[in-house]
Design a protein around this motif. Structure first.
Motif, PDB file in Angstrom:
ATOM      1  N   ARG A 217       0.806  -1.215   0.000  1.00 53.44           N
ATOM      2  CA  ARG A 217       0.000   0.000   0.000  1.00 53.44           C
ATOM      3  C   ARG A 217       0.847   1.277   0.000  1.00 53.44           C
ATOM      4  NH1 ARG A 217      -2.054  -3.730   3.387  1.00 53.44           N
ATOM      5  NH2 ARG A 217      -1.035  -2.857   5.216  1.00 53.44           N
ATOM      6  N   ALA A 218       2.075   1.210  -0.529  1.00 54.16           N
ATOM      7  CA  ALA A 218       2.949   2.383  -0.520  1.00 54.16           C
ATOM      8  C   ALA A 218       2.372   3.494  -1.406  1.00 54.16           C
ATOM      9  CB  ALA A 218       4.346   2.005  -1.005  1.00 54.16           C
ATOM     10  N   VAL A 219       2.236   4.712  -0.835  1.00 55.32           N
ATOM     11  CA  VAL A 219       1.645   5.821  -1.567  1.00 55.32           C
ATOM     12  C   VAL A 219       2.514   6.228  -2.752  1.00 55.32           C
ATOM     13  CG1 VAL A 219       0.877   8.223  -1.409  1.00 55.32           C
ATOM     14  CG2 VAL A 219       0.472   6.643   0.485  1.00 55.32           C
ATOM     15  N   ILE A 220       3.824   6.120  -2.608  1.00 52.29           N
ATOM     16  CA  ILE A 220       4.720   6.575  -3.672  1.00 52.29           C
ATOM     17  C   ILE A 220       4.610   5.688  -4.908  1.00 52.29           C
ATOM     18  CG2 ILE A 220       6.392   7.582  -2.083  1.00 52.29           C
ATOM     19  CD1 ILE A 220       8.103   5.078  -2.427  1.00 52.29           C
ATOM     20  N   GLU A 221       3.975   4.537  -4.791  1.00 52.63           N
ATOM     21  CA  GLU A 221       3.808   3.661  -5.935  1.00 52.63           C
ATOM     22  C   GLU A 221       2.589   4.038  -6.769  1.00 52.63           C
ATOM     23  OE1 GLU A 221       3.557  -0.278  -4.435  1.00 52.63           O
ATOM     24  OE2 GLU A 221       5.685  -0.427  -3.964  1.00 52.63           O
ATOM     25  N   ARG A 222       1.833   5.026  -6.328  1.00 53.90           N
ATOM     26  CA  ARG A 222       0.601   5.374  -7.029  1.00 53.90           C
ATOM     27  C   ARG A 222       0.903   5.989  -8.395  1.00 53.90           C
ATOM     28  NH1 ARG A 222      -3.924   2.900  -5.087  1.00 53.90           N
ATOM     29  NH2 ARG A 222      -3.537   2.526  -2.874  1.00 53.90           N
ATOM     30  N   LEU A 223       0.077   5.644  -9.352  1.00 51.66           N
ATOM     31  CA  LEU A 223       0.153   6.191 -10.698  1.00 51.66           C
ATOM     32  C   LEU A 223      -0.832   7.350 -10.819  1.00 51.66           C
ATOM     33  CD1 LEU A 223       0.243   2.847 -12.702  1.00 51.66           C
ATOM     34  CD2 LEU A 223       2.176   4.325 -12.158  1.00 51.66           C
ATOM     35  N   PRO A 224      -0.831   8.078 -11.947  1.00 49.02           N
ATOM     36  CA  PRO A 224      -1.831   9.141 -12.117  1.00 49.02           C
ATOM     37  C   PRO A 224      -3.247   8.615 -11.918  1.00 49.02           C
ATOM     38  CG  PRO A 224      -0.145   9.279 -13.812  1.00 49.02           C
ATOM     39  CD  PRO A 224       0.148   8.034 -13.028  1.00 49.02           C
ATOM     40  N   LEU A 225      -4.129   9.485 -11.487  1.00 49.46           N
ATOM     41  CA  LEU A 225      -5.534   9.169 -11.184  1.00 49.46           C
ATOM     42  C   LEU A 225      -5.669   8.267  -9.968  1.00 49.46           C
ATOM     43  CD1 LEU A 225      -6.872   8.549 -14.814  1.00 49.46           C
ATOM     44  CD2 LEU A 225      -6.910  10.663 -13.486  1.00 49.46           C
ATOM     45  N   GLY A 226      -4.592   8.166  -9.179  1.00 51.85           N
ATOM     46  CA  GLY A 226      -4.653   7.382  -7.960  1.00 51.85           C
ATOM     47  C   GLY A 226      -4.592   5.891  -8.147  1.00 51.85           C
ATOM     48  N   LEU A 227      -4.254   5.443  -9.363  1.00 53.47           N
ATOM     49  CA  LEU A 227      -4.187   4.011  -9.635  1.00 53.47           C
ATOM     50  C   LEU A 227      -2.940   3.396  -9.023  1.00 53.47           C
ATOM     51  CD1 LEU A 227      -5.284   3.709 -13.383  1.00 53.47           C
ATOM     52  CD2 LEU A 227      -6.493   2.832 -11.390  1.00 53.47           C
ATOM     53  N   SER A 228      -3.112   2.227  -8.434  1.00 49.72           N
ATOM     54  CA  SER A 228      -1.969   1.446  -7.981  1.00 49.72           C
ATOM     55  C   SER A 228      -1.401   0.678  -9.163  1.00 49.72           C
ATOM     56  CB  SER A 228      -2.410   0.469  -6.891  1.00 49.72           C
ATOM     57  OG  SER A 228      -1.451  -0.554  -6.721  1.00 49.72           O
ATOM     58  N   PRO A 229      -0.073   0.520  -9.226  1.00 45.13           N
ATOM     59  CA  PRO A 229       0.491  -0.321 -10.292  1.00 45.13           C
ATOM     60  C   PRO A 229      -0.098  -1.724 -10.280  1.00 45.13           C
ATOM     61  CG  PRO A 229       2.225   0.882  -9.153  1.00 45.13           C
ATOM     62  CD  PRO A 229       0.971   1.103  -8.375  1.00 45.13           C
ATOM     63  N   PHE A 230      -0.460  -2.189  -9.098  1.00 47.50           N
ATOM     64  CA  PHE A 230      -1.025  -3.539  -9.011  1.00 47.50           C
ATOM     65  C   PHE A 230      -2.468  -3.579  -9.520  1.00 47.50           C
ATOM     66  CE2 PHE A 230       2.373  -3.418  -5.820  1.00 47.50           C
ATOM     67  CZ  PHE A 230       3.160  -4.437  -6.323  1.00 47.50           C
ATOM     68  N   GLU A 277      -7.637  -2.667   6.787  1.00 47.81           N
ATOM     69  CA  GLU A 277      -6.498  -1.905   6.290  1.00 47.81           C
ATOM     70  C   GLU A 277      -6.218  -2.180   4.819  1.00 47.81           C
ATOM     71  OE1 GLU A 277      -3.181  -2.737   8.764  1.00 47.81           O
ATOM     72  OE2 GLU A 277      -4.236  -2.278  10.634  1.00 47.81           O
ATOM     73  N   HIS A 278      -6.862  -3.193   4.259  1.00 47.04           N
ATOM     74  CA  HIS A 278      -6.636  -3.523   2.851  1.00 47.04           C
ATOM     75  C   HIS A 278      -7.458  -2.599   1.964  1.00 47.04           C
ATOM     76  CE1 HIS A 278      -5.712  -7.942   4.131  1.00 47.04           C
ATOM     77  NE2 HIS A 278      -4.717  -7.121   4.407  1.00 47.04           N
ATOM     78  N   THR A 368      -4.822 -22.896  15.498  1.00 49.54           N
ATOM     79  CA  THR A 368      -3.498 -22.734  14.895  1.00 49.54           C
ATOM     80  C   THR A 368      -2.954 -21.353  15.223  1.00 49.54           C
ATOM     81  OG1 THR A 368      -4.406 -21.866  12.826  1.00 49.54           O
ATOM     82  CG2 THR A 368      -4.081 -24.252  12.963  1.00 49.54           C
ATOM     83  N   LYS A 369      -1.648 -21.240  15.190  1.00 53.35           N
ATOM     84  CA  LYS A 369      -0.994 -19.956  15.410  1.00 53.35           C
ATOM     85  C   LYS A 369      -0.647 -19.339  14.054  1.00 53.35           C
ATOM     86  CE  LYS A 369       0.989 -21.285  19.883  1.00 53.35           C
ATOM     87  NZ  LYS A 369       2.240 -21.472  20.667  1.00 53.35           N
ATOM     88  N   VAL A 370      -1.600 -18.609  13.526  1.00 50.81           N
ATOM     89  CA  VAL A 370      -1.430 -17.974  12.228  1.00 50.81           C
ATOM     90  C   VAL A 370      -1.478 -16.464  12.427  1.00 50.81           C
ATOM     91  CG1 VAL A 370      -2.359 -17.750   9.888  1.00 50.81           C
ATOM     92  CG2 VAL A 370      -2.569 -19.917  11.109  1.00 50.81           C
ATOM     93  N   GLU A 371      -0.542 -15.757  11.812  1.00 50.88           N
ATOM     94  CA  GLU A 371      -0.554 -14.312  11.900  1.00 50.88           C
ATOM     95  C   GLU A 371      -1.868 -13.770  11.336  1.00 50.88           C
ATOM     96  OE1 GLU A 371       2.805 -12.654   9.980  1.00 50.88           O
ATOM     97  OE2 GLU A 371       4.262 -13.611  11.314  1.00 50.88           O
ATOM     98  N   ARG A 372      -2.341 -12.695  11.916  1.00 52.39           N
ATOM     99  CA  ARG A 372      -3.658 -12.156  11.537  1.00 52.39           C
ATOM    100  C   ARG A 372      -3.687 -11.757  10.060  1.00 52.39           C
ATOM    101  NH1 ARG A 372      -5.838  -7.591  15.053  1.00 52.39           N
ATOM    102  NH2 ARG A 372      -7.846  -8.393  14.306  1.00 52.39           N
ATOM    103  N   GLU A 373      -2.578 -11.206   9.570  1.00 50.92           N
ATOM    104  CA  GLU A 373      -2.532 -10.816   8.162  1.00 50.92           C
ATOM    105  C   GLU A 373      -2.638 -12.037   7.260  1.00 50.92           C
ATOM    106  OE1 GLU A 373      -1.800  -7.748   5.089  1.00 50.92           O
ATOM    107  OE2 GLU A 373      -2.496  -7.747   7.154  1.00 50.92           O
ATOM    108  N   THR A 374      -1.880 -13.083   7.590  1.00 51.51           N
ATOM    109  CA  THR A 374      -1.952 -14.326   6.807  1.00 51.51           C
ATOM    110  C   THR A 374      -3.346 -14.933   6.884  1.00 51.51           C
ATOM    111  OG1 THR A 374       0.399 -14.792   7.185  1.00 51.51           O
ATOM    112  CG2 THR A 374      -0.994 -16.645   6.560  1.00 51.51           C
ATOM    113  N   ALA A 375      -3.925 -14.936   8.093  1.00 54.05           N
ATOM    114  CA  ALA A 375      -5.273 -15.490   8.266  1.00 54.05           C
ATOM    115  C   ALA A 375      -6.293 -14.753   7.413  1.00 54.05           C
ATOM    116  CB  ALA A 375      -5.670 -15.424   9.744  1.00 54.05           C
ATOM    117  N   ALA A 376      -6.106 -13.440   7.247  1.00 55.95           N
ATOM    118  CA  ALA A 376      -7.035 -12.668   6.425  1.00 55.95           C
ATOM    119  C   ALA A 376      -6.989 -13.127   4.980  1.00 55.95           C
ATOM    120  CB  ALA A 376      -6.694 -11.173   6.520  1.00 55.95           C
ATOM    121  N   PHE A 377      -5.791 -13.330   4.453  1.00 57.36           N
ATOM    122  CA  PHE A 377      -5.675 -13.760   3.056  1.00 57.36           C
ATOM    123  C   PHE A 377      -6.161 -15.199   2.867  1.00 57.36           C
ATOM    124  CE2 PHE A 377      -2.825 -10.105   2.856  1.00 57.36           C
ATOM    125  CZ  PHE A 377      -3.205  -9.549   1.646  1.00 57.36           C
TER     126      PHE A 377
END
Length: 596
Positions: A217-230, A277-278, A368-377
């Motif tokens: 989610r790095a802001v500096i990666e944003r393209l014109p019109l607010g598009l993410s490269p991804f 946060e996603h 299980t002991k899964v990180e919350r971020e991993t569990a979300a995906f």
């Protein structure tokens, strides 16, 4: 392990792959092969086995750069196995849809067809470019295209797992499971020039773009019109998938739509959760869906496919259950069984599916002991399987072929989840035995599944389906038969309609192209043929009967004369009703007089 020893082991692995390829190249196919496995020298398989053993071990044990080298070694080895038809100089492989795809590619090369006139032109366009640029025959260019589109599956599955989990163990296990090639089931998905199957291997590229968009989610990666490269990568890879085959694009739209729905529900349910946060995937699901509809809605093939599914839902004699019953009866007559075929085709997939299912259930129950971020995906992908499974249920009732294609897509998702699941399984075993011992147990189990998966990546008599290797003699035989045959005399085959060869040889953009059935069906009646009634075996009209080495292998050796007997074929030679007009060792054509 000392660095010098490890590097020496890697060197030995890569040398083994090179040697295996060289052995295979020096022993090209000289005639029809019912099994690429049996036709390939034993030295090649020994070399590949050594390379895979090194790859599995290092992908699990090593970390960092060396783990990447181990994964690269396994990827190279599996790619070499998939490339065997190219390496061993097959003229072509595939006698069904693959022949029609060959015909469309010939039309594009010959200027008779523009790529955009096809519903899914990517495979044909890539084959055309490779053929023109490389100066190689169209048949070979398409076989290379098959390999080119397969490689992204091996590369992007571990990359997706890396973004989902970040665990080195999960990345290694995910790579190993990808080497099993679970999306290929040889019922409706195949390793060949088959656009629907080729599209499956590109799906991880789109999933990688989606996961990367959600996670980075790095802001500096944003393209014109607010598009993410991804975001751009999601749209571009989605369009590419659409052009390979739209059915898998539908599944991707459902997958992204399910993620968007989970995000919406999470925002209503939680105040603090990684999903909040996603960035949302609402727009991506909508845009991909609109792109698909814009491309597909006006296409006749798309409307026909929808109609066939709807018809199948209401037809009493259509559905996977009916087809399984028919297959089971046929297998029983030749000494096989559905259980035996299930073990060969689906045991490894069933094991991986069970591991993933139990892991997801345990994670949701907090075991299980899964990180919350991993569990979300993991939750995103696991919940997406619900609507994907609903589509599978509809297909299962309506069109069996579509059902097994859907299973192929589901196993793309399960392959990604398997990396995380197997890593936690190994971690759990480590609490009862040592961690190296747990890794060894899991490595041996995965190695057995890997061997089973690679043994069925191509069709062979092992699964009661001989390989569809097309030789020079078969092509030249069919070419002579079409060029010198009487125009009003239909062509028929033994359990196989020859019209596909007409597509492959001459393309489809011409007035006299053969249709899907020369009269009502392109196959002679097995009962009348077996009784020696050659004249009445094809609607009572004069016809040409083609018999190839593939036909003989399938009907006599594999099907054990279930439909056509060796004696009836032998008697055909001396029958006054039939006159052999073409023969070249692997292809024979008879002019048979009808009863009318």
């Amino acid at each position: 392990m000392r660095r010098t020893i490890l590097e020496g082991v890697f060197a030995g692995g890569f040398v083994a792959v090179a040697a295996g390829v060289l052995f295979a190249r020096e022993n090209p196919a000289t005639g029809y092969e019912s099994s690429v496995y049996a036709g390939t020298p034993s030295a090649t398989w020994a070399a590949f086995a050594l390379a895979l053993a090194i790859a599995v071990g290092t992908a699990i044990v090593c970390r960092g750069w060396y783990q990447g080298v181990g994964i690269g070694l396994g990827t190279l080895t599996v790619t070499a196995i998939v490339s065997l038809p190219v390496i061993r100089n097959y003229r072509y492989a595939g006698m069904g849809d693959a022949m029609t795809h060959l015909g469309w590619t010939r039309d594009i090369v010959g200027g008779k067809l523009e790529p955009h006139e096809l519903f899914y032109p990517a495979v044909h366009s890539i084959g055309s470019v490779l053929g023109e640029v490389g100066g190689i025959p169209v048949e070979r260019a398409l076989l290379i295209t098959m390999v080119v589109l397969f490689v992204p599956f091996l590369v992007f599955v571990p990359l997706v797992v890396r973004n989902v989990s970040g665990s080195a163990a999960a990345i290694g296990f995910g790579a190993i499971v990808s080497w099993m090639v679970l999306p290929v089931n040889n019922v409706a998905t195949h390793m060949g020039v088959h656009t629907n199957s080729n599209a499956l291997f590109f799906v991880p590229v789109v999933v990688f773009a989606v996961v990367a968009y959600l996670r980075r989610r790095a802001v500096i990666e944003r393209l014109p019109l607010g598009l993410s490269p991804f975001s751009v990568l999601i749209f571009l890879s989605g369009v590419a998938l659409l052009l390979i085959h739209p059915q898998q694009m539908v599944n991707v739209v459902v997958l992204v739509g399910a993620i968007a729905l989970v995000q919406f529900l999470a925002r209503r349910r939680y105040d603090d959760h990684p999903m909040l946060e996603h960035p949302t995937a609402y727009a991506h699901a909508a845009v991909l869906g609109l792109v698909f509809l814009a491309w597909s809605a006006s296409n006749e093939r798309f409307r026909d496919a929808i109609s066939s599914v709807v018809y199948g839902l209401f037809a009493a004699d259509v559905g996977a259950g009916t087809e399984v019953g028919q297959r089971e009866a046929s297998l029983a007559e030749i000494g096989g069984s559905i259980g035996e075929l299930f073990v060969a085709l689906f045991l490894d997939a069933a094991i991986i599916g069970l591991i993933v299912g139990l892991f997801v259930l345990a994670m949701w129950l907090g075991r299980t002991k899964v990180e919350r971020e991993t569990a979300a995906f993991v939750t995103y992908l696991a919940l997406a399987l619900i609507p994907l499974g609903g589509i599978l249920a509809l297909y299962f009732v309506g069109t069996p072929t579509m059902a097994f294609r859907q299973i192929g897509f589901i196993y793309v998702v399960l392959t990604i989840l398997a990396g995380v699941a197997v890593a936690h399984l190994a971690g759990g075993l480590g609490r009862f035995v040592t961690r190296p011992g747990a890794n060894a147990i899991v490595a041996l189990a995965l190695g057995a599944c890997l061997m089973l998966g690679l043994l069925t990546v191509f069709t062979s008599p092992l699964i009661y389906d001989p390989g569809q290797h097309v030789t020079d003699q078969q092509f030249s035989g069919y070419e002579s038969s079409f060029e010198h045959a009487a125009e009003d005399r239909p062509h028929a085959g033994l359990g196989y309609d020859p019209y596909r060869y007409d597509h492959g040889l001459y393309g489809l953009e011409r007035e006299d192209v053969l249709s899907g059935a020369t009269i009502e069906t392109g196959e002679v009646d097995p009962d009348r043929f077996g009784a020696g009634n050659y004249s009445g075996a094809y609607h009572g009209v004069d016809y040409y009967l083609t018999v190839t080495e593939y036909d003989l292998t399938r009907e006599v050796d594999v099907y054990q004369e279930l439909y056509y007997s060796e004696s009836s074929l032998a008697e055909l030679e001396s029958s006054p009703e039939a006159d052999k007009v073409i023969s070249n060792g692997e292809f024979s054509m008879y002019a048979v007089d009808g009863t009318e």
